[in-house]
Design a protein around this motif. Structure first.
Motif, short mmCIF file in Angstrom:
data_model
loop_
_atom_site.label_atom_id
_atom_site.label_comp_id
_atom_site.label_asym_id
_atom_site.label_seq_id
_atom_site.Cartn_x
_atom_site.Cartn_y
_atom_site.Cartn_z
N LEU A 278 -23.29 57.60 -28.57
CA LEU A 278 -24.52 58.31 -28.94
C LEU A 278 -25.77 57.51 -28.59
O LEU A 278 -26.88 57.89 -28.98
CB LEU A 278 -24.51 58.61 -30.45
N LEU A 287 -22.50 59.69 -40.24
CA LEU A 287 -22.40 60.75 -39.24
C LEU A 287 -21.96 62.05 -39.92
O LEU A 287 -20.92 62.10 -40.58
CB LEU A 287 -21.39 60.35 -38.16
N ARG A 304 -24.18 69.43 -37.74
CA ARG A 304 -23.08 68.56 -37.38
C ARG A 304 -23.50 67.67 -36.21
O ARG A 304 -24.11 68.14 -35.25
CB ARG A 304 -21.85 69.38 -36.98
N GLY A 305 -23.21 66.37 -36.30
CA GLY A 305 -23.60 65.42 -35.26
C GLY A 305 -24.85 64.63 -35.61
O GLY A 305 -25.13 63.61 -34.97
N ARG A 341 -31.11 62.67 -34.34
CA ARG A 341 -30.52 63.80 -33.62
C ARG A 341 -30.89 63.70 -32.15
O ARG A 341 -32.07 63.65 -31.80
CB ARG A 341 -30.99 65.13 -34.20
#
Length: 470
Positions: A278, A287, A304-305, A341
């Motif tokens: 990432l 996470l 999510r993520g 993000r």
């Protein structure tokens, strides 16, 4: 010249170890401190009723839940008749109010039918349970004393430092008001026992019977609740931080239960590999693996993520820090979350919800799965290097059973703490994700076949879930 050197040495010694830096009592003797603290510590004796099988023949292996002779007899001749027995237990506690409120561990009183509290002067009282919190293993009990009692003072466990002296007082092996001394060996320890693990580690001797007793600093303040040891370990004991205990007990006293904040996300650790993939500079934060539909996180736009790196101004370095911070924040609190993000930092504001009684602050994946897991009556954990050392197992795949509720379907079928689940219904279970996937496919009323590893043996255990929801 000699006089000059002695003077310099004394000066350097006093400079290095100034008297003002020694906090609390004189380390040459703790006797006055102990005399002052002991009246606030109690011994706890419990009695509960257990049901055990009656063997028509004496087992050559001595009997017990893992006795191969009993297993053989049950397999070929069916279940043995059961009989009720009275089982006694020991623990410790400490007085937090003059009118008789006492803190102890949940596991000390959880199954107890009768609870007796013995004060330092020998006075004995019956106690009743005001409230219990299995998630943190804390309980609040109450006695009706005939005079005012001496209550403890709480310290700030967040200010406790590694290397600081601490004193444990308790009832190990029934040896009432035993005093041991040590230092804080570490803070923030996770033992894989639950989402709210945050233990103080100490080398002050803690043994069976110390559970629920206080851990004091040298100012005579409670900084922890002695709770756990590692079997076979020496000088390794664990205590629940006083700040967490105070938060839990205040709610148990006023409401009889603990109300926790709820975010509505499932999180996992940010490993170095995940951080690299990432493009993160370091593996920190939590996470987000899933978001509960309709929960506070989804309503605020968390996806999510996302990687949560800060909650209400407190940086989240480890994934395990987030559930504890969220749970200890009252529902309805306006909260601010910083997350990453797609490589960019973003700030999200939301209002925390209230954690359901049977839920987790960092949520599970669905109602059907939750009902099945509750119906089984077991708690499982991923097998980590720390879990392998704690349970002394070799397996690196599967999930380990960390708790089995007595009287549950799993208990009656023979599943026990320390068992490693390798398969469910002939489907491999290599990790927690696969376990949840298989469990989620099981229907109420279905027979479930487990393949487990127990010590050096593998065996199948079958159980049938009741047709109605638990």
């Amino acid at each position: 010249m000699k006089r000059y050197l002695i003077t310099v040495f004394v000066f350097l010694f006093l400079t290095a170890f100034p008297y003002g830096n020694v906090r609390g009592a004189d380390l040459t003797s703790l006797s006055e401190l102990v005399k002052r603290l002991k009246p606030s510590v109690v011994n706890i004796s419990t009695t509960n009723i257990v049901r055990r099988s009656i063997m028509p023949f004496e087992s050559p292996f001595g009997g017990g839940e893992n006795d191969p002779f009993e297993e053989f007899f049950r397999r070929f001749f069916g279940e043995n008749p059961q009989r009720e027995f009275r089982q006694r237990g020991l623990g410790s506690g400490f007085i937090i109010s003059e009118d008789g409120y006492i803190i102890t561990n949940n596991h000390v009183v959880e199954k107890a039918k009768d609870i007796d509290v013995i004060l330092e002067d020998g006075r004995r009282y019956e106690a009743k349970v005001i409230g219990k919190d299995p998630k943190t293993d804390l309980a609040l009990i109450k006695i009706k004393p005939d005079r005012r009692l001496q209550a403890v003072r709480f310290g700030d466990s967040d200010k406790l430092e590694i290397g600081e002296w601490v004193v444990a007082i308790g009832n190990p092996f029934g040896l009432g008001h035993t005093v041991t001394v040590g230092i804080v060996s570490a803070k923030g320890r996770s033992l894989g026992l639950g989402a709210y693990d945050d233990f103080i580690q100490t080398d002050a001797a803690i043994n069976p019977g110390n559970s629920g007793g206080p851990l004091f600093n040298l100012n005579g303040e409670v900084v922890g609740v002695n709770t756990a040891i590692i079997a076979g370990g020496q000088g390794i004991g664990f205590a629940i931080p006083a700040n967490m205990a105070r938060y839990v007990v205040e709610q148990l006293k006023s409401k009889g239960k603990v109300v926790r904040g709820w975010l509505g996300v499932l999180v996992q650790q940010v490993t170095p590999e995940i951080a690299e993939s990432l493009n993160l500079r370091e593996p920190v934060g939590a996470l987000v693996a899933d978001v509960t539909p309709g929960g506070p996180a989804e309503k605020a736009g968390i996806k999510r993520g996302d990687i949560i790196v800060e909650f209400n101004g407190v940086k989240i370095k480890e994934m395990s820090e987030l559930p504890k911070r969220v749970a200890m924040t009252p529902p309805g609190t306006e909260s601010e979350i910083k997350l990453i993000r797609n490589g960019r930092e973003k700030t999200v504001k939301l209002r925390l919800g209230e954690l359901p009684d049977s839920g987790a602050a960092i949520s599970s994946r669905g109602g059907d799965q939750k009902n099945i897991e509750e119906g089984l009556g077991i708690t499982v954990q991923e097998i980590t290097p720390q879990i392998r050392r704690m349970f002394n197992i070799r397996e690196s795949e599967g999930v380990i059973v960390t708790n089995v509720e007595q009287g549950s379907v799993a208990w009656d079928a023979g599943l026990r703490r320390g068992d490693v689940i390798l398969e469910i219904n002939k489907k491999p279970v290599r990790n927690l994700s696969e376990y949840r996937k298989v469990i989620g496919s099981i229907k109420q009323g279905q027979t479930v076949l487990f393949l487990i590893k127990r010590e050096e043996n593998t065996l199948y255990i079958a159980l049938r879930l009741e047709g109605e929801e638990q």
